[in-house]
Design an enzyme around this catalytic site. Structure first.
Site: not given
Ligand code: URA
Length: 245
Positions: A109
């Site tokens: 993310d």
């Molecule tokens: N899980 C998440 O919620 N975000 C990420 O970036 C990776 C795994």
């Protein structure tokens, strides 16, 4: 560029990020390129990039077909090769690495930090991302709320996410339980926002997330957010990839 056949010198140097074919022509004209001890006159000279000793400005080139980069992804940057609006991880690469057109293997993310592998080796990316391979991914997270042994048991049993998907068993290690808890979590799949949604299903909010490892690859803690380096031969071998050079 595949195989070990002869290739045009200008194409080889362009592949390694020495510039456009036009720029390389100029470099050759300026006698800056040497092959096996002889100054090159023809930028289209055919060479064996794996065997011939090719030098630019007195420095030997490091020929390779694929590139494998470990990045400590910073927050605020997208795991993508391009985006109309935002900054992407590829923007953080130096020209000599960008020239290989690497892409991120999987996504973190925008607000997640940590281990991101970038490569132009599609086969390796496919192997690491194939859902059936269940490649483990280890995260460090700070979580609002007291994380308990019950959470640990629930993660081990599998969590039902907001869309009804039931996750595979995941291993939760509680490093610190308090109003803001600290944990490590190993998951064996990679659903959208998976870690955040697993905690959300337990009524808790992830406030900071960092990926520490993917398969055998462990984030080099010497890399500050935004920094990256090429994988070592040992790291590559641990992923089942071999760089021939
Ligand atoms: N899980 C998440 O919620 N975000 C990420 O970036 C990776 C795994």
């Amino acid at each position: 560029m595949a195989g070990k056949e002869r290739q045009r010198l200008d194409k080889v140097l362009a592949h390694l990020g020495y510039g456009s074919r036009r720029e390389i022509k100029k470099m050759v004209k300026a006698e800056r390129v040497i092959v096996n001890g002889a100054v090159v006159r023809d930028p289209e000279l055919h060479v064996f990039p794996w065997q011939d000793r090719i030098e630019v400005d007195g420095e030997p080139i490091h020929y390779r077909e694929y590139i494998y980069l470990m990045m400590n992804k910073p927050q605020g940057v997208l795991s993508a090769t391009e985006d109309a609006a935002g900054k992407v991880v590829v923007d953080l690469l130096r020209p000599e690495h960008k020239a290989f057109a690497p892409f991120p293997v999987g996504r973190l993310d925008k607000d997640t930090e940590g281990l991101l592998l970038l490569t132009n080796d599609g086969q390796l990316a496919h192997r690491l991302l194939a859902p059936k391979k269940h490649v483990p991914k280890r995260y460090y997270a700070r979580v609002k709320g007291v994380v308990t042994d019950e959470d640990k048991g629930a993660f081990q049993a599998g969590i039902t996410l907001d869309d009804g998907y039931r996750t595979l068993p995941a291993e939760l290690t509680i490093l610190h339980a308090g109003p803001v808890s600290e944990v490590e979590l190993v998951i064996y799949e990679g659903k959208f926002h998976q870690v955040k949604r697993m905690f959300a299903a337990r009524g808790k909010t992830v406030t900071y997330l960092k990926r520490l490892a993917m398969g055998a690859l462990v984030l080099d803690e010497k890399l500050a957010p935004g920094e990256y380096r090429e994988l070592t031969a040992d790291e590559l071998a641990s992923l089942g990839a071999v760089q021939v050079s």
